[in-house]
Design a protein around this motif. Structure first.
Motif, short mmCIF file in Angstrom:
data_model
loop_
_atom_site.label_atom_id
_atom_site.label_comp_id
_atom_site.label_asym_id
_atom_site.label_seq_id
_atom_site.Cartn_x
_atom_site.Cartn_y
_atom_site.Cartn_z
N HIS A 67 -3.99 34.10 -20.96
CA HIS A 67 -3.66 33.95 -22.37
C HIS A 67 -3.22 35.30 -22.93
O HIS A 67 -3.73 36.35 -22.53
N ASP A 68 -2.27 35.26 -23.87
CA ASP A 68 -1.72 36.48 -24.44
C ASP A 68 -2.64 37.03 -25.53
O ASP A 68 -3.10 36.29 -26.40
N VAL A 69 -2.88 38.35 -25.48
CA VAL A 69 -3.70 39.02 -26.48
C VAL A 69 -2.98 40.27 -26.96
O VAL A 69 -2.07 40.78 -26.29
N VAL A 70 -3.40 40.78 -28.11
CA VAL A 70 -2.87 42.03 -28.63
C VAL A 70 -4.05 42.86 -29.11
O VAL A 70 -5.04 42.33 -29.62
N ARG A 71 -3.96 44.16 -28.93
CA ARG A 71 -5.05 45.03 -29.34
C ARG A 71 -5.15 45.10 -30.86
O ARG A 71 -4.14 45.21 -31.56
N VAL A 72 -6.39 45.08 -31.34
CA VAL A 72 -6.62 45.17 -32.78
C VAL A 72 -6.03 46.46 -33.34
O VAL A 72 -5.47 46.48 -34.44
N SER A 73 -6.16 47.56 -32.61
CA SER A 73 -5.67 48.85 -33.09
C SER A 73 -4.18 48.85 -33.38
O SER A 73 -3.69 49.63 -34.20
N GLU A 74 -3.42 47.95 -32.71
CA GLU A 74 -1.98 47.85 -32.95
C GLU A 74 -1.66 46.86 -34.07
O GLU A 74 -0.90 47.15 -34.98
N ILE A 75 -2.26 45.68 -34.00
CA ILE A 75 -1.86 44.60 -34.91
C ILE A 75 -2.41 44.77 -36.31
O ILE A 75 -1.81 44.32 -37.29
N ILE A 89 -12.36 43.19 -24.58
CA ILE A 89 -11.93 42.98 -23.20
C ILE A 89 -11.52 44.32 -22.62
O ILE A 89 -10.68 45.02 -23.19
N ASN A 90 -12.15 44.69 -21.51
CA ASN A 90 -11.87 45.98 -20.89
C ASN A 90 -12.02 47.12 -21.89
O ASN A 90 -11.17 48.02 -21.97
N SER A 91 -13.08 47.07 -22.67
CA SER A 91 -13.44 48.11 -23.65
C SER A 91 -12.48 48.22 -24.81
O SER A 91 -12.56 49.16 -25.59
N MET A 173 -18.44 40.18 -28.49
CA MET A 173 -18.08 40.11 -27.09
C MET A 173 -17.53 38.72 -26.78
O MET A 173 -17.71 37.79 -27.55
N MET A 174 -16.85 38.59 -25.66
CA MET A 174 -16.29 37.31 -25.28
C MET A 174 -17.40 36.31 -25.05
O MET A 174 -18.55 36.68 -24.82
N MET A 182 -14.49 38.42 -16.82
CA MET A 182 -13.88 39.73 -17.02
C MET A 182 -14.77 40.87 -16.55
O MET A 182 -14.29 41.91 -16.15
N TYR A 183 -16.08 40.71 -16.65
CA TYR A 183 -16.98 41.81 -16.35
C TYR A 183 -17.90 41.45 -15.18
O TYR A 183 -18.86 40.71 -15.36
#
Length: 203
Positions: A67-75, A89-91, A173-174, A182-183
């Motif tokens: 599934h497609d995701v985008v980082r919060v820091s960007e969006i 996800i992955n820190s 967390m997920m 993922m972990y």
């Protein structure tokens, strides 16, 4: 709708990512995982960004369990993501772009996505950007527009401090199944504790 949703958002959510770039298909980083908010066109690769979108506002799309995701820091710099559940996800804090199918919610669930019915934390209304967009179209009681930033300047604006403050603590967390995927489990440490306090040898 024009005052509630940025003009490029629907195009972003309907774009297919991660196919090979037709121009740079033989290169190492040729997957089309980037989207230009200024051009509002098709997805493109790392090399296309360097040559065609160098001075533009570009966001990178990532993948989690197909599934497609985008980082919060960007969006969060260009969208008001209030009400959309976030994950780690992955820190990195991320948002899902679109709805993810899920079996019918079980008993004891206190909050579900207003659009697709996915399980949520109590502080959220939607599970993805796409579900929030549908909710806005249906009810008009939410918005993607940042405070004090118009739709024509959103892509180059900076998120106001009030919006940043409002979103602090909105991370989770997920869910258990995705987290296990993922972990991987961390093996127990084999390091032994030092016995006693070391002393210097007599002179």
């Amino acid at each position: 709708m024009q005052q509630l949703v940025q003009p490029w958002l629907e195009k972003l959510l309907s774009t297919e990512f991660f196919s090979a770039c037709s121009t740079h298909g033989d290169a190492a980083r040729s997957e089309r995982n980037m989207f230009c908010l200024d051009c509002n066109g098709e997805a493109f690769c790392f090399y296309c960004r360097s040559s065609r979108h160098k001075e533009h506002k570009v966001i990178q799309i990532r993948r989690s369990s197909y599934h497609d995701v985008v980082r919060v820091s960007e969006i969060e710099k260009v969208l008001d993501i209030g009400g959309v559940q976030t994950y780690v996800i992955n820190s990195a804090k991320v948002l899902f772009l679109n709805e993810r199918p899920q079996p019918k919610s079980g008993k004891g669930v206190s909050r579900i996505c207003e659009t697709c019915g996915r399980n949520l934390l109590d502080t959220f209304r939607f599970c993805s950007l796409g579900c929030k967009l549908v909710g806005i179209k249906r009810n008009g009681n939410a918005s993607f527009m940042l405070e004090g930033v118009s739709s024509t300047t959103t892509t180059r604006g900076v998120m106001p401090s009030t919006a940043r403050t409002r979103r602090r603590g909105m991370m989770m967390m997920m869910d258990e199944e995705e987290q296990q995927h993922m972990y991987p489990a961390t093996p127990p440490s084999s390091t032994r504790r030092r016995k006693g306090v070391p002393h210097r040898a007599p002179n």
